[in-house]
Structure formats: structure tokens, C-alpha cells
Design a protein around this motif. Sequence first.
Motif, PDB file in Angstrom:
ATOM      1  N   ASN A 275      -8.647  56.287  82.125  1.00 22.56           N
ATOM      2  CA  ASN A 275      -7.987  57.259  80.893  1.00 22.56           C
ATOM      3  C   ASN A 275      -8.903  58.330  80.392  1.00 22.56           C
ATOM      4  O   ASN A 275     -10.065  57.942  80.545  1.00 22.56           O
ATOM      5  N   LYS A 276      -8.102  59.253  79.707  1.00 22.89           N
ATOM      6  CA  LYS A 276      -8.449  60.497  79.587  1.00 22.89           C
ATOM      7  C   LYS A 276      -9.464  60.129  78.503  1.00 22.89           C
ATOM      8  O   LYS A 276     -10.397  61.205  77.992  1.00 22.89           O
ATOM      9  N   VAL A 277      -9.705  59.290  77.861  1.00 25.28           N
ATOM     10  CA  VAL A 277     -10.389  59.475  75.876  1.00 25.28           C
ATOM     11  C   VAL A 277     -11.165  58.275  75.919  1.00 25.28           C
ATOM     12  O   VAL A 277     -10.396  57.197  75.773  1.00 25.28           O
ATOM     13  N   ALA A 278     -12.218  57.984  75.558  1.00 27.35           N
ATOM     14  CA  ALA A 278     -12.079  56.830  74.977  1.00 27.35           C
ATOM     15  C   ALA A 278     -13.752  57.499  73.741  1.00 27.35           C
ATOM     16  O   ALA A 278     -13.991  57.954  72.840  1.00 27.35           O
ATOM     17  N   VAL A 279     -12.514  55.460  72.926  1.00 25.67           N
ATOM     18  CA  VAL A 279     -13.935  55.740  71.330  1.00 25.67           C
ATOM     19  C   VAL A 279     -14.137  54.662  71.807  1.00 25.67           C
ATOM     20  O   VAL A 279     -13.714  53.785  71.394  1.00 25.67           O
ATOM     21  N   LEU A 280     -15.509  54.390  70.808  1.00 28.06           N
ATOM     22  CA  LEU A 280     -16.440  53.562  71.016  1.00 28.06           C
ATOM     23  C   LEU A 280     -17.382  53.834  69.528  1.00 28.06           C
ATOM     24  O   LEU A 280     -17.318  54.550  69.143  1.00 28.06           O
ATOM     25  N   GLU A 281     -17.222  52.491  69.020  1.00 26.56           N
ATOM     26  CA  GLU A 281     -17.791  51.908  67.817  1.00 26.56           C
ATOM     27  C   GLU A 281     -19.551  52.097  68.358  1.00 26.56           C
ATOM     28  O   GLU A 281     -19.611  50.667  69.196  1.00 26.56           O
ATOM     29  N   VAL A 282     -20.168  52.352  68.097  1.00 25.92           N
ATOM     30  CA  VAL A 282     -21.695  52.200  68.435  1.00 25.92           C
ATOM     31  C   VAL A 282     -22.552  52.062  67.236  1.00 25.92           C
ATOM     32  O   VAL A 282     -22.720  52.605  66.247  1.00 25.92           O
ATOM     33  N   ASP A 283     -23.211  50.734  67.368  1.00 35.29           N
ATOM     34  CA  ASP A 283     -23.578  49.577  66.553  1.00 35.29           C
ATOM     35  C   ASP A 283     -25.190  51.340  66.155  1.00 35.29           C
ATOM     36  O   ASP A 283     -25.208  51.255  67.274  1.00 35.29           O
ATOM     37  N   GLU A 284     -25.308  51.642  64.865  1.00 40.01           N
ATOM     38  CA  GLU A 284     -26.594  52.881  64.325  1.00 40.01           C
ATOM     39  C   GLU A 284     -27.526  51.856  65.883  1.00 40.01           C
ATOM     40  O   GLU A 284     -28.523  53.074  66.152  1.00 40.01           O
ATOM     41  N   ARG A 285     -28.443  50.467  65.849  1.00 41.27           N
ATOM     42  CA  ARG A 285     -29.184  50.515  66.008  1.00 41.27           C
ATOM     43  C   ARG A 285     -29.561  50.392  67.471  1.00 41.27           C
ATOM     44  O   ARG A 285     -30.903  50.379  68.494  1.00 41.27           O
ATOM     45  N   SER A 286     -28.166  50.977  68.216  1.00 39.31           N
ATOM     46  CA  SER A 286     -28.211  50.413  69.823  1.00 39.31           C
ATOM     47  C   SER A 286     -27.969  52.536  69.919  1.00 39.31           C
ATOM     48  O   SER A 286     -27.494  52.134  71.327  1.00 39.31           O
ATOM     49  N   SER A 287     -28.016  53.138  69.462  1.00 36.85           N
ATOM     50  CA  SER A 287     -27.946  54.582  69.157  1.00 36.85           C
ATOM     51  C   SER A 287     -29.115  54.945  70.931  1.00 36.85           C
ATOM     52  O   SER A 287     -28.775  55.368  71.673  1.00 36.85           O
ATOM     53  N   LEU A 288     -29.625  54.669  70.660  1.00 36.80           N
ATOM     54  CA  LEU A 288     -31.156  54.682  71.260  1.00 36.80           C
ATOM     55  C   LEU A 288     -30.728  54.059  73.602  1.00 36.80           C
ATOM     56  O   LEU A 288     -31.047  54.819  74.291  1.00 36.80           O
ATOM     57  N   LEU A 289     -30.097  52.994  72.726  1.00 36.47           N
ATOM     58  CA  LEU A 289     -29.594  51.882  74.535  1.00 36.47           C
ATOM     59  C   LEU A 289     -28.128  52.657  74.881  1.00 36.47           C
ATOM     60  O   LEU A 289     -28.230  53.078  76.020  1.00 36.47           O
ATOM     61  N   VAL A 290     -27.704  53.474  74.105  1.00 36.15           N
ATOM     62  CA  VAL A 290     -26.595  54.094  74.294  1.00 36.15           C
ATOM     63  C   VAL A 290     -26.491  54.980  74.624  1.00 36.15           C
ATOM     64  O   VAL A 290     -25.950  55.813  75.903  1.00 36.15           O
ATOM     65  N   TYR A 291     -27.121  56.353  73.658  1.00 37.47           N
ATOM     66  CA  TYR A 291     -26.875  57.662  73.985  1.00 37.47           C
ATOM     67  C   TYR A 291     -27.952  58.234  75.491  1.00 37.47           C
ATOM     68  O   TYR A 291     -27.767  59.516  75.804  1.00 37.47           O
TER      69      TYR A 291
END
Lengths: 457, 234
Positions: free
Chosen positions: A108-124
Motif C-alpha cells: 500500500n502507498k499509505v500506512a497509518v500506525l498507532e504507536v504506544d508511547e512507550r514503544s516509541s524507542l523500539l519503533v522509530y
Amino acid sequence: MSKLRFYMAMTAAKLSAVALRLLGRNATYLPGLIALKNCKDFIGFLQKPETLICVTGTNGKTTTSNLLNTVLTHNGYKVTNNSFGSNVQAGVAAALLLNSTFTGKHKNKVAVLEVDERSSLLVYKYITPDYLICNNIMRDSLKRNAHTEFISYVINTAVPAQTKVFLNADDLNCADLMPQCKNRTYFGVEAERPEELPKGQIRDVCYCPVCGGRFAPDYLRFNHIGRWHCTKCDNKSPDRDYCVTAIDRVNHTFTVTAENGEHTFRLINDNIVNVYNFCGAISLLRAFGLTWEQISSAFDAGKLVQTRYDTLDAGNFKVTMILTKGQNPIATSRVMNYVSTCEGDNKCVLFLVDDVEDNINNSESTCWLYDCDYTPMADEKIGRLIFAGPRCKDHYLRALMTGIPKEKIVLHETTADAASLVDTDTYHDIFILYDNYRLDEAVAMKKQFAARGEVKA
Amino acid sequence: MIEILFGEVCNLYGDSQNEVYLKQTLPAAEFIDTAITDEPYFVNNTPQMILLGGMSEHTQRRVIEKLLPLKSRIEELIASGTVFLCTGNAGEIFTKHISYVTENIETDALGIFDLTVKTDWFKRYNGKVLGTADGVTVTAFRSSFSFIYGDNSDCYFLKAERGCGINPDTKLEGMRKNNLICTSLLGPLLPLNPLFTEYLIKLAGFDAPAAFRDAAMDAYEQRLKEFRDPKTVF
């Protein structure tokens, strides 16, 4: 070697997704977990969609994420999202991998991802959002999120500087976030400016982070949400780029004003916290490139997800079901406040808010109840308050401490048959406030009420 | 007079309701709320009780900065028997030193107790404590980024029957010196423990039943039963 590990992880994850579907289960978390177990930097190997939108913040992530998904889909985009799944690292990995080819190419061309605040370091660490919206930074689960200073630290440390951020200007904890991100858009709500300061609510904004001086509110809607200025220096709430300037509760519309014009939208839900969510989503969608009309047409067709808010008109009485996140004192307080503003002269509130998991062979931490504001439940138009579930005695004490008369409170130690305690001849406006883990019971209650009324659920 | 010290910023995890519960228990008592920008009431007066609640780490450093110059006055109050109740991480300001590992900050604290603190934002501890303090059984919750280290065997607040003390290697929870009570147990300690509330106010010279005593005892007894259940996870 790393690439080989990635392919092995992808194979295992995809197979697990197939197996879960064959078993009739959601594949929104486990495939991601399997992928990460086999390849911890799995997300980094995946090709990203052309546009990556992330949603974070204490309250309103799922509503905002759903709304972004709905509007984009309505306008012809195929969207990858995790709105119905997990918002931690494994949930993000699952959403991305399930929409990728075996080689990791995104479909897909677009993704909308909900990210738990505490997971920020692991995701970004692995993905850089093009756009990131943060609705608010408030007290949440004390066990997981501790306090707002900690959550702000995590987000500030994690988010890459090149991300365009959309921030709630009426939440100073949120407005000051991610100073490294220079492309900033602020949103907020000026309409229905309250004249009195709310009493008895905790505030996580008191002193200026610049000079240490006392912050003074220009006005506050609830908790620390409102407009502030420092009494010692020039620091104040930032100007809003997108602002809700009118809410018409009779015709169910709201108007957003920005430098490039203004537009009136259908008010899908009239809870003020959702008005903030709507305005934030609109500001992001405009930056994404949609016209006012493209966004508006989706609002005309849209509604909130049924698992979070649902109603039943049973003819002689009405039932409103509202998701009320246990262990989250502000979210619970806002729902109680919303119920007190809803129509009805003799309302009955059925309270099913406790942590099911935490009460199995355990004793749930009830500290969060003492950060909740129960004052709205003292409203004289709420005639009956039923606390059902294992923590009913704790809710009862907390209610008494708020000044709610004991005569209008009923306690019931189980939730299963709590609906039978509601006299629908006396109470015509019934509200079921339920925790995430009580959804099935709330839905069952709705059916019981439908059977007692004049319609089927 | 009961002084609520820095209540607007030291109120994490339900702490503000300790004050509310005390006011309901002691409707005739006088209370004073001191802001962190103001001079504490205790500097020139002797309150019967001082409450200090849990706070963020940044605020903790600010509170230490505020109270360090007042250390000798605080020692006088402790010696004269003023009741202090410090919940959550508030008691840590009475130790000697705090290491904020994540932020890489070292801070000297008031040094009333020869103990040190280690705070790590990426090590969250959640637990419960069932214990006895001066014959009163206390049930409460703990959530923290920090543990206290050192020997508190001659200055502990309560002995835990279940759950941990100042750190996972000891059952001796909190610190006590005369009527200075420091506990890592969280905020709503008083409404959760009506018997302890009655004990505490007696120390301060009051005599009254805990507010909403029947309802508070019902909830307390249910929790006590759950905490004593061997199946309950601590």
C-alpha cells in the motif's frame, strides 16, 4: 546473514498469520512477535510505504487512527493500519508485514500506525514517520506509564528530527514535545471556551519549564487542557494553526479555521475530547494533501468504531455504551464527565471498570481511582450508579469521598448479571461504562436490554 | 495545623486524596497548602503533621533544592515529634544521595538516613506490600523506578509479610525516625488503610474514626483477604 534471518522470520510470521486465520483468530500481534523473535531488527528490513503516518499520545490514539484510516480509504487510498490490533512494536511489525510481499515490498502507498508511547524507542529506531500526530500527554496507567515527564522523555528521545509533527496546542505537555522536529503544526479548540476553572482535578502542568515560574491558566477545559501563560516569562500556549472555532450541537457540526480557509464538518461525536481528535486528524490530512471537501465527505459518511461507542434505542429507554479505559484516570474521568452532560433527567450508570487480568489470582492496584474525578457522578440527573465487579467496594469508597449520596449507589461483586439491576421503567437513559476487557460482557448486556425493550440489538 | 507540602506537584498516583481523606476524617483540623515557590509553613511554625506525596524525578530534584537549606529546621521538627508522612518516592529526599541513571544525574539529598537511591526510568517495578507497622496491618501498592539501598534495620517503617522492602533483597520497607514516616507505598495509603489513618492521626494528637469507616473497612478487609491469599501474585 541478517537478510537470511529476515527471510526466515518473514516465513515464520506469514505462516503463523495463515494458521491464525484458519483458526478464526486475529493475526494482529503474534505474527509480529514471531518476526521480532527471529529477527529483532525485522522492521528495519521492510520497505516502507510512500507515506507513513504515526499516531501517538495518551488518549485518543485509536479514534484518531481510525478516523485517518476512514478518511483516506474514503478517498481511494489503500491503507495499512493497526487500528484493530496491537500498538506496541509487535503490532506495528504485524501490520507492516501482513501488507508486505515475501521480499518485504510494501503493497500500500499509505500506512497509518498507532504507536504506544512507550514503544516509541523500539519503533522509530527503524522507521521514520513522515507525519506524526500527538493528541495529548496525560496521566495514564501508573504501572506502565508512570508520569508525563517520563513519557515525554521517551517520545523526545525516539522521534527523528525530519518528521512533521502535529501537536495539541491546548496541552502544554504535548505542545513542547519533540523540540528537534522543526516542522510543527498546532491544533486546538477555541469554541465553547469555559468561563470557570474545573475544580478538584489533577493538573500535570503547573510550572514553566523555561523559568520555573508559575503557569496561570487563561482557561481550562479539564485537567491541564486549556490555555496557559507563564507569570514570570513570555512562555505561553502556542498559537493554533488549525482551530475549532465553532461547535453546533443542535445541527451536529463543527467548524475548523486555518490560515488557508475554514470548513464546517459533521460532528460524528460530541464529546469534546473527540473534537480535539477530529481537529488534529484534519490538520494532518490537509498537510497530506486532501482538500477540505475530500475530508468533509468522509466525515459525512463516518462514525466512531462500535467497540468504543455504541447506542441502542429500545423504544421506551436508551442505552449508551462507552469504552472506559481502566487504570487510565483521565480517560475514565472524561467519560464520567461526558455522561453527566448527556441528555436525561434520571440516568442510570452501570460501571464495569476494572482490570480483569489484574484481578485473576491478584488484587488490582486501585491507586488510579484516586486520580479519577468522580464529581460528575454526583450530578443530580444521575439517579442510579451501579458499581459492578471485583473492585466495587473501592469504587464505593471513592464515590463517598466525592460526596455522592450512598442512597443512589448499588454494589454488585460480579458483572455477569449486573444488567438485571437496572429498572428500565424508572431509568430511561442507561449508560454502560466498560473496560477494554469487559467488551463482550457489555455487548451481552446490550442484547439483554434489547430483549427487554422494543427492538433487537 | 496540617501542612500539605507542594501538593500541586507532589501528587502522583492518587496522593492528593490522602489530603482529602484527612480533611474528611478531621473536619475541624486546619490545613495549609504550600506551593513549591512559597516558604513552607513549618519554617516559622510547628505543624502537627506534614504530608509530602510522590513526584516526578525533575520535581524531586527541585524539592531537594528547596528543602536542603531547611535541613536543620526539619531535624528540629523530627526531634520534637512532628508527624511526617512521605509516600511514593517522597521519602527518598531524606536519604543521602540519589543516582538518576537514565538522566545521568547525581544529587545529594537531605541525608537524614544513611541510605542511597538508584532511579532508572527503564526499570519499572510494580508490586504490592502486606506488612505490619507498629502493630497495624497495612496493605498497599508500589510502582516505582527506584529502590533504596543500605541498612535500614534500625529505621524501617514496616516489616513486609509479603512483597518487598526498600529493595527486593529486604523485607524492611521504608524508613522511620521518631514520627518521620517515609514509605515507598503509593498515594492513597490513608483511604486504603483506615486503621493506619487512625494510628497516624493519633501520633499527631488527634482522635477520630477514619472517614466513611464502614465503607473503608469493607474495602480494606477485602484487600487484606486478597493479599493473604497464597495465590495472589506479589
